[in-house]
Design a protein around this motif. Structure first.
Motif, mmCIF file in Angstrom:
data_model
loop_
_atom_site.group_PDB
_atom_site.id
_atom_site.type_symbol
_atom_site.label_atom_id
_atom_site.label_comp_id
_atom_site.label_asym_id
_atom_site.label_seq_id
_atom_site.Cartn_x
_atom_site.Cartn_y
_atom_site.Cartn_z
ATOM 1 N N THR A 280 0.814 -1.222 0.000
ATOM 2 C CA THR A 280 0.000 0.000 0.000
ATOM 3 C C THR A 280 0.846 1.270 0.000
ATOM 4 O OG1 THR A 280 -0.113 0.069 2.405
ATOM 5 C CG2 THR A 280 -1.872 -1.153 1.254
ATOM 6 N N ASP B 69 1.876 2.740 2.443
ATOM 7 C CA ASP B 69 1.568 3.512 3.643
ATOM 8 C C ASP B 69 2.665 3.423 4.702
ATOM 9 O OD1 ASP B 69 -0.790 4.199 2.426
ATOM 10 O OD2 ASP B 69 -2.017 2.771 3.546
ATOM 11 N N ALA C 233 0.686 8.032 -1.516
ATOM 12 C CA ALA C 233 0.710 7.766 -2.945
ATOM 13 C C ALA C 233 2.152 7.776 -3.432
ATOM 14 C CB ALA C 233 -0.095 8.817 -3.687
ATOM 15 N N TYR D 49 -4.902 6.989 -8.848
ATOM 16 C CA TYR D 49 -5.787 8.113 -8.568
ATOM 17 C C TYR D 49 -5.078 9.446 -8.719
ATOM 18 C CZ TYR D 49 -3.962 8.490 -3.756
ATOM 19 O OH TYR D 49 -3.183 8.653 -2.653
ATOM 20 N N ALA E 297 -4.196 12.509 -7.043
ATOM 21 C CA ALA E 297 -4.009 12.815 -5.630
ATOM 22 C C ALA E 297 -4.378 14.232 -5.239
ATOM 23 C CB ALA E 297 -2.563 12.555 -5.236
ATOM 24 N N ASP F 29 -9.668 7.690 -13.079
ATOM 25 C CA ASP F 29 -8.803 7.433 -11.942
ATOM 26 C C ASP F 29 -9.648 7.009 -10.736
ATOM 27 O OD1 ASP F 29 -9.950 9.806 -11.244
ATOM 28 O OD2 ASP F 29 -8.089 10.843 -10.833
ATOM 29 N N ARG F 30 -8.977 6.802 -9.602
ATOM 30 C CA ARG F 30 -9.586 6.251 -8.397
ATOM 31 C C ARG F 30 -10.193 4.885 -8.691
ATOM 32 N NH1 ARG F 30 -9.259 9.449 -4.036
ATOM 33 N NH2 ARG F 30 -8.739 11.587 -4.475
ATOM 34 N N GLU G 49 -1.496 12.491 -11.351
ATOM 35 C CA GLU G 49 -1.830 11.097 -11.098
ATOM 36 C C GLU G 49 -0.741 10.375 -10.310
ATOM 37 O OE1 GLU G 49 -4.162 11.105 -15.256
ATOM 38 O OE2 GLU G 49 -2.065 10.607 -15.118
ATOM 39 N N THR G 50 -1.185 9.554 -9.370
ATOM 40 C CA THR G 50 -0.295 8.789 -8.518
ATOM 41 C C THR G 50 -0.774 7.343 -8.461
ATOM 42 O OG1 THR G 50 -1.585 9.331 -6.559
ATOM 43 C CG2 THR G 50 0.254 10.802 -7.108
ATOM 44 N N VAL G 51 0.038 6.485 -7.863
ATOM 45 C CA VAL G 51 -0.330 5.075 -7.754
ATOM 46 C C VAL G 51 -0.299 4.640 -6.299
ATOM 47 C CG1 VAL G 51 0.461 4.523 -10.072
ATOM 48 C CG2 VAL G 51 2.038 4.283 -8.169
ATOM 49 N N ASP G 52 -1.105 3.646 -6.000
ATOM 50 C CA ASP G 52 -1.173 3.098 -4.660
ATOM 51 C C ASP G 52 -1.693 1.669 -4.758
ATOM 52 O OD1 ASP G 52 -1.056 2.851 -1.939
ATOM 53 O OD2 ASP G 52 -2.658 4.264 -1.514
#
Length: 181
Positions: free
Chosen positions: A11, A13, A55, A86, A88, A117-118, A142-145
């Motif tokens: 994730t 995180d 992200a 998503y 961000a 996205d999302r 745009e970012t990834v997670d």
């Protein structure tokens, strides 16, 4: 070297700090993936706080924009991979980004392009030949997670099968001789 997990979910995180900060692409090598970028690799927390989600993005502008590809190289071939994408900052789709998968010879296997996205995007390959995932953003937002992946089932090597077969044959012959005696 660490043995990669058969299945993993990352994730991001666990990346410490607040706001935008550089990320070591080898951070998840023990889980079976190294991450790089055509620029530099960064993590981002919304509102510059130490809250999740975090992200991940690539930047050619020192972390100011998410405008560089993010490349995920897997330690073993995969049969499944997914990535949550998503926007961000703006929380709206501003353009078309793409996700592409490649085999170990770096041959393109498949591409998904979307402005949605999302969303979690995934690839499933029964041949188990996914070696690389490339995320190419459309804008600076745009970012990834949440990267998830499953390693391919591996078949035993022929030499291992020969050794097993020889052992079983020897055990059978021994038992047969014991019964005859």
């Amino acid at each position: 070297a660490a043995t990669p997990a058969a299945a993993a979910t990352i994730t991001f995180d666990d990346i410490p700090g607040t706001g935008t900060r550089a990320v070591d692409g080898n951070r998840y090598a023990a889980a079976g993936v190294t991450i790089s970028s055509s620029g530099s690799l960064f993590a981002f927390n919304a509102n510059d706080t130490d809250t999740v989600p975090v992200a991940l993005f690539g930047s050619n502008t020192g972390g100011v924009g998410a405008d560089a590809t993010v490349i995920f190289d897997f330690a073993t071939d995969l049969s499944f991979v997914s990535l949550f994408v998503y926007d961000a900052i703006a929380e709206t789709a501003n353009g078309t980004f793409s996700l592409s998968i490649f085999d170990s010879a770096n041959l393109l296997l498949d591409t998904i392009s979307s402005a949605n996205d999302r969303t979690t995007f995934s690839f499933t390959r029964p041949a188990g030949d996914i070696a690389r995932l490339v995320f190419t953003p459309s804008s600076d937002l745009e970012t990834v997670d949440t990267l998830s992946f499953t390693a391919s089932a591996t078949a035993p090597e022929p030499a291992s099968m020969l050794l097993l077969g020889t052992g079983l044959l020897a055990a059978g012959v021994r038992r047969w001789r014991q019964k005859r005696a």
